[in-house]
Design a protein around this motif. Structure first.
Motif, PDB file in Angstrom:
ATOM      1  N   LYS A  69       0.827  -1.211   0.000  1.00 55.30           N
ATOM      2  CA  LYS A  69       0.000   0.000   0.000  1.00 55.30           C
ATOM      3  C   LYS A  69       0.852   1.247   0.000  1.00 55.30           C
ATOM      4  CE  LYS A  69      -4.199  -1.656   2.111  1.00 55.30           C
ATOM      5  NZ  LYS A  69      -4.764  -1.947   3.419  1.00 55.30           N
ATOM      6  N   ARG A  70       1.909   1.160   0.796  1.00 53.55           N
ATOM      7  CA  ARG A  70       2.790   2.313   0.894  1.00 53.55           C
ATOM      8  C   ARG A  70       3.828   2.345  -0.213  1.00 53.55           C
ATOM      9  NH1 ARG A  70       3.552   4.577   6.209  1.00 53.55           N
ATOM     10  NH2 ARG A  70       5.443   5.567   5.376  1.00 53.55           N
ATOM     11  N   GLY A  71       3.990   1.232  -0.900  1.00 56.14           N
ATOM     12  CA  GLY A  71       5.011   1.168  -1.944  1.00 56.14           C
ATOM     13  C   GLY A  71       6.413   1.106  -1.378  1.00 56.14           C
ATOM     14  N   LEU A  72       6.513   0.511  -0.184  1.00 53.26           N
ATOM     15  CA  LEU A  72       7.815   0.462   0.476  1.00 53.26           C
ATOM     16  C   LEU A  72       8.313  -0.966   0.608  1.00 53.26           C
ATOM     17  CD1 LEU A  72       7.124   2.811   3.494  1.00 53.26           C
ATOM     18  CD2 LEU A  72       8.762   3.298   1.691  1.00 53.26           C
ATOM     19  N   VAL A  73       9.626  -1.112   0.581  1.00 54.49           N
ATOM     20  CA  VAL A  73      10.249  -2.401   0.871  1.00 54.49           C
ATOM     21  C   VAL A  73      11.352  -2.150   1.869  1.00 54.49           C
ATOM     22  CG1 VAL A  73      11.594  -4.318  -0.074  1.00 54.49           C
ATOM     23  CG2 VAL A  73       9.765  -3.313  -1.429  1.00 54.49           C
ATOM     24  N   CYS A  85      17.632  -1.050   5.378  1.00 49.70           N
ATOM     25  CA  CYS A  85      17.538  -0.719   3.962  1.00 49.70           C
ATOM     26  C   CYS A  85      16.093  -0.434   3.655  1.00 49.70           C
ATOM     27  CB  CYS A  85      18.047  -1.884   3.118  1.00 49.70           C
ATOM     28  SG  CYS A  85      17.646  -1.737   1.367  1.00 49.70           S
ATOM     29  N   LYS A  86      15.849   0.653   2.971  1.00 51.65           N
ATOM     30  CA  LYS A  86      14.458   0.995   2.635  1.00 51.65           C
ATOM     31  C   LYS A  86      14.404   1.373   1.167  1.00 51.65           C
ATOM     32  CE  LYS A  86      12.331   4.888   3.616  1.00 51.65           C
ATOM     33  NZ  LYS A  86      11.748   6.002   4.376  1.00 51.65           N
ATOM     34  N   ILE A 116       9.550  -3.775 -14.166  1.00 58.49           N
ATOM     35  CA  ILE A 116      10.181  -4.410 -13.002  1.00 58.49           C
ATOM     36  C   ILE A 116      11.466  -3.644 -12.737  1.00 58.49           C
ATOM     37  CG2 ILE A 116      11.337  -6.456 -12.123  1.00 58.49           C
ATOM     38  CD1 ILE A 116       9.345  -8.155 -13.635  1.00 58.49           C
ATOM     39  N   THR A 117      11.561  -3.178 -11.509  1.00 56.67           N
ATOM     40  CA  THR A 117      12.784  -2.469 -11.124  1.00 56.67           C
ATOM     41  C   THR A 117      13.681  -3.426 -10.379  1.00 56.67           C
ATOM     42  OG1 THR A 117      11.238  -0.685 -10.633  1.00 56.67           O
ATOM     43  CG2 THR A 117      13.546  -0.282 -10.179  1.00 56.67           C
ATOM     44  N   VAL A 118      14.910  -3.545 -10.830  1.00 51.03           N
ATOM     45  CA  VAL A 118      15.870  -4.422 -10.173  1.00 51.03           C
ATOM     46  C   VAL A 118      16.811  -3.538  -9.360  1.00 51.03           C
ATOM     47  CG1 VAL A 118      17.600  -6.215 -10.502  1.00 51.03           C
ATOM     48  CG2 VAL A 118      15.734  -5.999 -12.136  1.00 51.03           C
ATOM     49  N   TRP A 119      16.671  -3.653  -8.038  1.00 47.02           N
ATOM     50  CA  TRP A 119      17.511  -2.871  -7.130  1.00 47.02           C
ATOM     51  C   TRP A 119      18.687  -3.734  -6.693  1.00 47.02           C
ATOM     52  CZ3 TRP A 119      16.274   2.174  -6.171  1.00 47.02           C
ATOM     53  CH2 TRP A 119      14.959   2.572  -6.451  1.00 47.02           C
TER      54      TRP A 119
ATOM     55  N   ILE B 209      16.239   4.697  -2.818  1.00 55.96           N
ATOM     56  CA  ILE B 209      16.713   3.580  -2.007  1.00 55.96           C
ATOM     57  C   ILE B 209      17.609   4.162  -0.939  1.00 55.96           C
ATOM     58  CG2 ILE B 209      18.597   3.127  -3.635  1.00 55.96           C
ATOM     59  CD1 ILE B 209      18.321   0.122  -2.709  1.00 55.96           C
ATOM     60  N   ASP B 210      17.433   3.642   0.245  1.00 54.73           N
ATOM     61  CA  ASP B 210      18.191   4.160   1.381  1.00 54.73           C
ATOM     62  C   ASP B 210      18.888   2.982   2.043  1.00 54.73           C
ATOM     63  OD1 ASP B 210      17.248   5.382   4.653  1.00 54.73           O
ATOM     64  OD2 ASP B 210      19.153   5.545   3.575  1.00 54.73           O
TER      65      ASP B 210
END
Lengths: 452, 562
Positions: A69-73, A85-86, A116-119, B209-210
């Protein structure tokens, strides 16, 4: 068989680390990591929002918590609890998030499957993969983690891209002969990719690792087609479950059908054993009782049950699906091979209370397990041919070639087993209820005696 | 006579005043023939009275008025009455003619009617036949139509089912499409909303990214730049994976193949061995076939034994041959097993029959035995004792017989040897006699003034050979006499007919020798080897005689007990 005490969990998020030492559970916005043997809390992490998805990295050092919902990982480290790590996807939104096989990259799928974003957690670098396909199973990593297959849709045509997970280099890109690709899966040996079409057309395509089409299989036309696909762990067989209530097995040498398993409503003329769950009446309540005496003991009200062997012919209760609804509840929806490829467990959706176990050596029906309620989840033991299943009541059911047993979970209160997960060494099962979880430790010695 | 003339006149009168009907009647065949001869035959001058009486009788029978008066004599006739009578008769006649005519008419009518009916009948029968045929034809048509109807109904049902099925499929597909459409529409709406939102939204949150600190790579290595080299390396790795997988699979398949081939060959060997053993048993019966089969088997065996170990049997040709040969063997085996089964059955039946017979026999024997046993007791014990004694005797006798047989065999052998020796001896004797004759001759001649030079020459003639042999023989003196005998025999290539010499002849032959032995030392040496034989001979002879006596004794015994 020992049962642990009950712990809280939310969203059915409870996973054992790949090395089998830790158990991670999410309770609302907290992440709890326990030691598997003692169940002591080792670490406690707090996320920014209610966790939608939680996943261990392959090396069991990091845990990913995604909040869609927040779009956070958020990624947590076990070794270094201070490390954080955020990843914020921003306006683009987040629909799914997963680890890469090396445990150092995170793949986030944006809203509407735009990309798809690959971080990379090593370099903070970002890569994008455009237009992934939104389907039942559009992405799959090979077992050894070296390749990733991704389904895409370009110019109203399906295509597949194969990436090398090492550096995300595009190895192959080819069009598939599907109308509407529904899913893809690597074979356990990593050399063949099975691709299947949506239910409107029965088509299963087999591609080699280098993108060549090896074979096409289509059992029939027009009627609703493939519902589920599963590889055997030895890569010898490909099981295809379809809406016509049949499972077709293809062999890896010729990619032709070698056998067809049917799920008739009336079972007769077979050497298989049919187990039927029979409920025993609950213990009679005593005449004299006062408010003090009455205890809210669940065992008083719950019914004991056991398996009884039925003589043929046996009628399995079937539910006729609503013809006006899409994706009708008919056909083989779940296929599961045992770890030694010896057995295949199937569930036919219009006979939801029954699980069918097939012997792959003899290519025939081995056993049918019929229950009082619909089967919700069934999984094979990762080490031996033992099947655990649950039907939404407070019992755990186990089947092995030696026999089957139904065990009452001795938990106070109302614990309904919604799903279950095996520990990687096959010694314990995690039972997940609505808001609770419980561990069941198998007595391996006893089990082996049973099996022998 | 006047009466007759009167009668004649009356008749003529009737004829003259004949009415047309009379004439008509007279024309009919029923009319009396105008043969006056018949009148004359009936009534003559002699039998008038009888005729008259006859006529009277007839008239009275016909119940006509009498034409005679009773009182009158026969000679007086009432003419009027006679005429009346005649008229009555004529009337009667007319009447009868008429009725006859009527009847004839009737008959004609009836016959024509019958004919008509007959033709009608045939017509009707034909019609019935025709209609029957038509009926069967119609029935057949009806049946065919029924069948057609049934098939059409079933095909209609099939078509209906198919239509239903297709309708179901179409409806489910339509359902699916609708669902899909709705889903996509919903997604599209969401996208639109999102787009609107984004356009409206001024602040765009970017992806960030943090990380506290960068992590090291999982495998600890440094990451490489993306170059063509790495790409090539990736390709290489991919192909290597594929190749190793193929190789592994091929190895597994080759192993499996090898195992299966081994099994096949084993099966083939076993089948061949079974068939061969079977064939040996059936050799006499099917020689030709066997010959052919064994030949073909041998052929195949040759082919495969040669190619089995050496080649790895990768060629399809060999594989096909192997499978074909196995199939052939299997078929033969099957046929043999079937034959065996049938044979077994026959044998079983035969054996059962035999067993039954034996059982019956045993039963009768037991019965007899029981009957015997049921007789008085003192006889019992005696007979039992006798039986026991008899059995003992029998056993002893059989043993003795065996030993005697053995001895007889030995004696036979000895006898053969003796005969041979005797024959040889006879030869020797002959030679010796010759020699002696020569020697005497020589002596005689030597006594005479001439012929000294011939001595050594003559000496060499016959016994020279013998001398050499005796030397040889003396060397081998320790050995069995048989050997030197054999040497001597071999030297003399004269074929001798071994007549069955009786013991007496042998004795005489042997007796001769010791007599002559003393004179010639050469000969004694020569026959010295035979001496051992001589010594043995009498011993053996004795034994033999003894045995002969024994055998005779035993024989006599047997004769007594039998």
């Amino acid at each position: 068989m020992n049962f642990s005490e009950v712990f809280k969990q939310s969203n059915q998020l409870c996973k054992v680390s790949p090395d089998g030492k830790y158990l991670a559970t999410c309770v609302q916005y907290r992440l709890v990591v326990r030691d598997i043997s003692t169940l002591q809390i080792l670490q406690l992490y707090t996320c920014l929002d209610q966790v939608s998805h939680m996943e261990w990295s392959s090396d069991s050092l990091f845990i990913l918590c995604a909040m869609y919902k927040r779009g956070l990982v958020q990624v947590w480290s076990l070794e270094q609890p201070d490390w954080h790590c955020k990843i914020d996807e921003g306006s683009i939104g987040l629909v799914s998030s997963r680890w890469s096989p090396d445990g150092r990259h995170i793949l986030n799928t944006t809203e509407f499957h735009l990309r798809i974003t690959v971080w990379s957690l090593c370099t903070k670098a970002v890569s994008y993969i455009k237009y992934p396909k939104a389907c039942q199973k559009g992405i799959d990593f090979s077992t050894d983690g070296s390749y990733m297959a991704l389904a895409e849709r370009r110019d109203c045509k399906d295509c597949i891209s194969i990436f090398v997970c090492d550096d995300w280099h595009l190895l192959r890109h080819f069009e598939t002969e599907t109308q509407d690709l529904a899913g893809l899966e690597w074979s356990p040996n990593g050399c063949v990719l099975a691709v299947w079409d949506s239910c409107l057309e029965y088509k299963v395509l087999l591609y080699s690792l280098d993108g060549r089409l090896l074979s096409t299989y289509s059992a029939y036309e027009w009627s609703l087609g493939v519902k589920s696909v599963s590889w055997s762990p030895s890569s010898q067989f490909l099981a295809i479950g379809s809406y016509d209530e049949k499972v077709r097995i293809l062999n890896h040498i010729t990619w032709k059908k070698i056998v067809q398993f049917e799920h008739p409503a009336v079972i007769e003329n077979t050497k298989a054993t049919v187990y039927k769950e029979v409920e025993k009446r609950p213990a009679e309540v005593r005449d004299e009782f006062s408010l003090h005496n009455v205890t809210m003991d669940s065992t008083l009200f719950s019914t004991q049950s056991k398996y009884e062997i039925c003589s043929l012919p046996v009628q399995i209760p079937a539910v006729k699906p609503d013809p006006d609804r899409a994706n009708p509840k008919i056909g083989v929806s779940v296929l599961a091979f045992s770890s030694d490829s010896r057995y295949l467990a199937t569930k036919n959706d219009n006979m939801p209370t029954a699980i069918w176990v097939w012997d792959m050596q003899k290519m025939s029906l081995e056993a049918v397990l019929e229950h009082t309620l619909s089967v919700r989840c069934f999984l094979w033991d990762p080490c031996r041919p033992r099947l655990a299943l649950c039907t939404g009541n407070s019992k755990l059911y186990l089947w092995s070639p030696g026999g089957c047993v139904s065990v009452q979970v001795p938990v106070e209160g109302d614990f309904q087993v919604q799903s279950l997960k095996w520990h990687c060494n096959g010694d314990s099962v995690i039972l997940l209820g609505k808001e609770q979880l419980c561990l069941c430790y198998m007595d391996t010695e006893q089990e082996e005696k049973l099996n022998s | 006579m006047p009466d007759s003339s009167q009668v004649k006149d009356a008749r003529r009168c009737s004829v003259e005043c004949g009415t047309p009907p009379l004439r008509h009647f007279s024309q009919s065949s029923l009319a009396l023939p105008r043969n006056s001869q018949s009148l004359r035959t009936f009534c003559t001058e002699h039998n008038m009275q009888e005729c008259l009486s006859y006529i009277k009788q007839e008239v009275s029978l016909l119940s006509l008025s009498p034409f005679w008066t009773e009182l009158d004599d026969d000679s007086q006739l009432n003419v009027v009455a006679v005429l009346n009578c005649m008229y009555d008769l004529i009337q009667l006649h007319h009447r009868s003619l008429r009725t006859l005519e009527n009847m004839e008419m009737e008959q004609l009518k009836l016959s024509s009617y019958v004919d008509n009916l007959k033709t009608n009948n045939t017509h009707l029968k034909e019609e019935v036949e025709l209609s029957k045929r038509q009926n069967t034809g119609l029935l057949e048509r009806e049946r065919q139509l029924h069948l057609k109807l049934k098939s059409l109904q079933s095909s209609l049902k099939n078509e209906k089912d198919e239509v239903q099925k297709l309708q179901n499929i179409t409806s489910s597909r339509a359902c699916q499409y609708n669902h899909e459409m709705k889903r996509r529409e919903r997604e599209l709406n969401k996208l639109r909303e999102r787009l609107n939102q984004l356009l409206a939204d001024k602040k765009e949150r970017k992806q960030t990214i943090d990380l506290l600190n960068n992590l090291g790579r999982a495998d600890g290595k440094r990451s490489l730049w993306k170059t063509e080299k790495t790409e090539a390396k990736h390709e290489e790795e991919m192909y290597r994976t594929l190749l190793s997988d193929y190789e592994l699979r091929q190895r597994e398949l080759a192993l499996e193949n090898k195992e299966l081939r081994k099994v096949m060959q084993q099966i083939k060997k076993e089948m061949v061995s079974i068939l061969k053993s079977r064939k040996l048993a059936l050799k006499e019966e099917k020689q030709e076939l066997n010959g052919m089969q064994t030949a073909s088997d041998d052929e195949e065996n040759e082919v495969f034994d040669s190619s089995k170990e050496s080649l790895e049997l990768f060629c399809i040709h060999a594989r096909e041959k192997l499978t074909n040969s196995i199939r052939l063997q299997w078929r033969r085996l099957k046929s043999h097993v079937e034959k065996l089964d049938s044979q077994e059955k026959e044998e079983m039946d035969r054996l059962k029959l035999e067993i039954q017979q034996c059982k019956d026999f045993i039963q009768t024997q037991q019965h007899l035995l029981q009957r015997q046993l049921s007789s008085p007791i003192d006889q019992d014990s005696a007979s039992l004792q006798n039986d026991g004694l008899m059995l003992q005797e029998k056993m002893r006798l059989s043993e003795e017989w065996k030993s005697l047989e053995e001895q007889r065999r030995i004696f036979e052998r000895e006898r053969r040897n003796y005969t041979e020796a005797a024959i040889r001896l006879s030869h020797e004797r002959k030679i010796f006699e010759e020699d002696r004759a020569l020697w005497l001759k020589q002596q005689f001649l030597s006594m005479s003034p001439f012929g000294n030079s011939n001595q050594p020459h003559l000496l060499k003639s016959a016994s020279a050979l013998l001398i050499t042999e005796t030397e040889v023989g003396s060397l081998n003196a320790s050995e069995m006499p048989h050997e030197c005998q054999s040497v001597l025999v071999s030297q003399k290539s004269r074929s001798v007919s071994l007549t069955s010499s009786s013991t007496d002849d042998l004795e005489s032959a042997l007796c001769l020798i010791p007599e002559n032995g003393s004179s010639e030392h050469r000969k004694s040496e020569l026959f010295g080897d035979f001496n051992s034989l001589h010594e043995n001979v009498p011993l053996r002879r004795k034994q033999w005689k003894e045995s002969k006596d024994l055998s005779s004794h035993s024989l006599s015994e047997e004769n007594s007990t039998a």
